[in-house]
Design a protein around this motif. Sequence first.
Motif, PDB file in Angstrom:
ATOM      1  N   GLU A   1      13.677 -12.372  12.056  1.00 40.07           N
ATOM      2  CA  GLU A   1      14.357 -11.621  11.011  1.00 40.07           C
ATOM      3  C   GLU A   1      14.528 -10.179  11.499  1.00 40.07           C
TER       4      GLU A   1
ATOM      5  N   SER B   1       0.805  -1.232   0.000  1.00 38.27           N
ATOM      6  CA  SER B   1       0.000   0.000   0.000  1.00 38.27           C
ATOM      7  C   SER B   1       0.837   1.280   0.000  1.00 38.27           C
TER       8      SER B   1
ATOM      9  N   SER C   1       5.747 -11.016   4.340  1.00 36.62           N
ATOM     10  CA  SER C   1       5.931 -11.552   5.686  1.00 36.62           C
ATOM     11  C   SER C   1       5.268 -12.923   5.830  1.00 36.62           C
TER      12      SER C   1
ATOM     13  N   LEU D   1       9.128 -15.638   1.445  1.00 37.75           N
ATOM     14  CA  LEU D   1       8.964 -14.939   2.725  1.00 37.75           C
ATOM     15  C   LEU D   1      10.315 -14.458   3.270  1.00 37.75           C
TER      16      LEU D   1
HETATM   17  P1  NAP Z   1       4.003  -7.666   4.285  1.00 34.85           P
HETATM   18  O1  NAP Z   1       3.527  -6.760   5.329  1.00 34.85           O
HETATM   19  O2  NAP Z   1       3.688  -9.115   4.391  1.00 34.85           O
HETATM   20  O3  NAP Z   1       3.473  -7.089   2.899  1.00 34.85           O
HETATM   21  C1  NAP Z   1       3.709  -7.753   1.681  1.00 34.85           C
HETATM   22  C2  NAP Z   1       2.459  -7.678   0.835  1.00 34.85           C
HETATM   23  O4  NAP Z   1       1.466  -8.490   1.443  1.00 34.85           O
HETATM   24  C3  NAP Z   1       1.880  -6.287   0.723  1.00 34.85           C
HETATM   25  O5  NAP Z   1       1.320  -6.122  -0.550  1.00 34.85           O
HETATM   26  C4  NAP Z   1       0.789  -6.295   1.790  1.00 34.85           C
HETATM   27  O6  NAP Z   1      -0.241  -5.366   1.534  1.00 34.85           O
HETATM   28  C5  NAP Z   1       0.293  -7.699   1.668  1.00 34.85           C
HETATM   29  N1  NAP Z   1      -0.352  -8.230   2.877  1.00 34.85           N
HETATM   30  C6  NAP Z   1      -0.075  -7.933   4.158  1.00 34.85           C
HETATM   31  N2  NAP Z   1      -0.850  -8.673   4.982  1.00 34.85           N
HETATM   32  C7  NAP Z   1      -1.638  -9.420   4.201  1.00 34.85           C
HETATM   33  C8  NAP Z   1      -2.665 -10.374   4.443  1.00 34.85           C
HETATM   34  N3  NAP Z   1      -3.014 -10.703   5.679  1.00 34.85           N
HETATM   35  N4  NAP Z   1      -3.276 -10.957   3.391  1.00 34.85           N
HETATM   36  C9  NAP Z   1      -2.918 -10.652   2.147  1.00 34.85           C
HETATM   37  N5  NAP Z   1      -1.960  -9.757   1.835  1.00 34.85           N
HETATM   38  C10 NAP Z   1      -1.321  -9.156   2.847  1.00 34.85           C
HETATM   39  O7  NAP Z   1       5.595  -7.619   4.132  1.00 34.85           O
HETATM   40  P2  NAP Z   1       6.498  -6.332   4.010  1.00 34.85           P
HETATM   41  O8  NAP Z   1       6.753  -5.813   5.360  1.00 34.85           O
HETATM   42  O9  NAP Z   1       5.960  -5.397   3.006  1.00 34.85           O
HETATM   43  O10 NAP Z   1       7.834  -6.971   3.377  1.00 34.85           O
HETATM   44  C11 NAP Z   1       8.883  -7.398   4.139  1.00 34.85           C
HETATM   45  C12 NAP Z   1       8.947  -8.893   4.214  1.00 34.85           C
HETATM   46  O11 NAP Z   1       9.010  -9.446   2.896  1.00 34.85           O
HETATM   47  C13 NAP Z   1      10.212  -9.355   4.902  1.00 34.85           C
HETATM   48  O12 NAP Z   1       9.932 -10.412   5.759  1.00 34.85           O
HETATM   49  C14 NAP Z   1      11.080  -9.799   3.754  1.00 34.85           C
HETATM   50  O13 NAP Z   1      12.084 -10.705   4.117  1.00 34.85           O
HETATM   51  C15 NAP Z   1      10.075 -10.401   2.831  1.00 34.85           C
HETATM   52  N6  NAP Z   1      10.605 -10.514   1.474  1.00 34.85           N
HETATM   53  C16 NAP Z   1      10.847 -11.735   0.963  1.00 34.85           C
HETATM   54  C17 NAP Z   1      11.399 -11.856  -0.301  1.00 34.85           C
HETATM   55  C18 NAP Z   1      11.683 -13.207  -0.902  1.00 34.85           C
HETATM   56  O14 NAP Z   1      11.890 -13.253  -2.106  1.00 34.85           O
HETATM   57  N7  NAP Z   1      11.707 -14.280  -0.150  1.00 34.85           N
HETATM   58  C19 NAP Z   1      11.700 -10.716  -1.040  1.00 34.85           C
HETATM   59  C20 NAP Z   1      11.432  -9.472  -0.482  1.00 34.85           C
HETATM   60  C21 NAP Z   1      10.874  -9.379   0.782  1.00 34.85           C
HETATM   61  P3  NAP Z   1      -0.342  -3.981   2.372  1.00 34.85           P
HETATM   62  O15 NAP Z   1       0.877  -3.199   2.046  1.00 34.85           O
HETATM   63  O16 NAP Z   1      -1.588  -3.372   1.865  1.00 34.85           O
HETATM   64  O17 NAP Z   1      -0.409  -4.363   3.818  1.00 34.85           O
END
Ligand code: NAP
Length: 463
Positions: free
Chosen positions: A364, A157, A207, A229
Motif C-alpha cells: 500500500e 497516539s 495496519s 486494514l
Molecule cells: P497503525 O500503526 O496500525 O495504527 C492503528 C492503531 O493501531 C493505532 O491506534 C495504533 O496505536 C494501534 N497499534 C499499532 N500497533 C499495534 C499493535 N501491535 N497492537 C495493538 N495496537 C496497535 O496504522 P496507522 O498507520 O495509524 O493507519 C494507517 C493504516 O490504517 C493504513 O494501512 C490504512 O489503509 C489503514 N486504514 C484502514 C481503514 C479501513 O477501514 N479498512 C481505514 C483507515 C485506515 P499507536 O498509535 O499507539 O501506535
Amino acid sequence: MPIQSRNPSTGEIVKNFTAHTDSQVDVMIGESLAAHKVLTAMGFETRAAMLRNAADILEAEAERFGAIMTLEMGKTLKAATAEAKKCAIGARYYADNAEMLLADDSVETGAAKSYRKYLPLGPVLAVMPWNYPFWQAIRFAAPALMAGNTGLLKHASNVPQCALAIEDIFIRAGFPKGAFQTLLIGSDKVERVLRDDRVKAATLTGSERAGASVAAICGQEIKPVVLELGGSDPFIVMPSADLDLAVKLGTKARTQNNGQSCIAAKRFIIHADIYDDFRARLKASFEALIVGDPMLAQTDIGPLVNADALIEVTEQTADAVNCGANLISGGLPKGSGAGEHDGYYFTPGILENIPRHARVYYEEIFGPVALLFKVDTIDAAITLANDTPFGLGSAIFSANKTEQERAINEIEAGATFVNSMTTSHPAMPFGGVKRSGFGRELGAEGIRAFCNVKTVSISSIEK
Ligand code: NAP
C-alpha cells in the motif's frame, strides 16, 4: 510511541499527554461494564435521543472539531469540518434505524414461535487510526452504543485531542458515565485490555501488523474481532467511460485526505485506447492541486502525518523509479523536506511502467502517488485489479453493462463502485477481503457485528 499532538505542518510538538495507568484503565473497564447494563436497560428511544444530541454537537461545532483534526494529523480544515458533519449524519442514521436493524427477526421453523434476537455483548475495545480521527471512531461508536454495547477507544497516539473531544461529545450528549471512554494508552497496553474478561470484543482499523496482533490475542481469548486494514484499490477506466468524470474523481480519490485513505484509488488501470488522453489529463489535474497550509481555504493537500510517513512514501516512490518505473509528475518532498520544523509536505506524484518487483506493486502506498497501468482488455484489467494482496474497495468507469457486471462479480474486494469513487455510507457495509481484513462496519452487518445473534425457539407459548 508518545501520546502527543505534533503539528504535521510544522513538525512542532503542541502538547504531551500522560498515559492512563493500569489501575486507571481497570477502573474504566469496570465503568464500561456498569454502563453497558444501564444502557441496555434504557431501550432504543432513550439511546437514540442521546445519539441525536451527539449528532447536534458534532454539527454545531464541526469547525472546532475540524481544527483539532487539522492540528493533529494535517488534513485540510475544509475536509476535517466535512468529516465532523459526516459523523453527525452517521450518528443520526443509527439513531433513526438501529431499532429496525436489530428488531427480532421471525423465522418459520415449525415451532410455535422462532426468531433471531440481537443482544449486545458489552464493552468493546476500538483500536483506531489517525487518518479519519473522528469518522473512524464515530462509525464504530454510533451503532455500538445503539445496540447497547459500550465503547473503549484506544485511539492512535498522535490524535489524543481528537480522542478526548469525542469522549466529551458523548458525555455532553447525556450518555451514562462509562458508556464511551477514551483510554490514553500506547499500543503496548492493548493486549492487557484485550485479555480482560470484562472486555467482550474488539475492532481495529489500521495496519496489517497491528491487526494481526490484535486478532491473534482475540483468537487466544475467543473474542470476536473486526479488522479494517489497508488497501491498494484499483480504479479501472475503459474506453466508453466519461473521461472528464474519471479524471475528476480519480484525482479526488487518490489525493483526498492528503493521499492517506484506505479506500483511496491507488492503482489506475487504464485501457490502451484512452491511456495517453487519461494520463495527460490526470497529470494536468494533479499539477493544478495546491499543496500547502491545511488551514487555508484554497489548499487541496496538506502535509503527510509525520516524518516517518514522508520518508516511507518518498522511499517507495524512489524504489519504483530504481526498479524502472517512470515518475511523470511530482512525487517528491516539498520544500526542504522532513526537517525538524518544515512540515511533512509531499508533492502528489504519478508513476507509470511499474514493474512487478517494485515495492509499490504489492505494498500500500499511503500518500498521494498514483500508479498508472495500461491494459488492452477488460480481462487484463480485472486480472491486474486482483493481482494484489489487498481487497478493500474498487471502481470501474465504463458505460458498458457487461464490463460493469464483470467488475462487480470478479474483482476481489469488499466494494465495487461503478462510475463513481469508493466511499463509505452509514447504511452500507464497509470492509474488505484478503489482507484488507474481515468483518464489516456500518450497515446492518456493522451493527450486528457486536451482537449475540441469539436463536430463540418457543415450542409452546400457552400453558
Ligand atoms: P497503525 O500503526 O496500525 O495504527 C492503528 C492503531 O493501531 C493505532 O491506534 C495504533 O496505536 C494501534 N497499534 C499499532 N500497533 C499495534 C499493535 N501491535 N497492537 C495493538 N495496537 C496497535 O496504522 P496507522 O498507520 O495509524 O493507519 C494507517 C493504516 O490504517 C493504513 O494501512 C490504512 O489503509 C489503514 N486504514 C484502514 C481503514 C479501513 O477501514 N479498512 C481505514 C483507515 C485506515 P499507536 O498509535 O499507539 O501506535
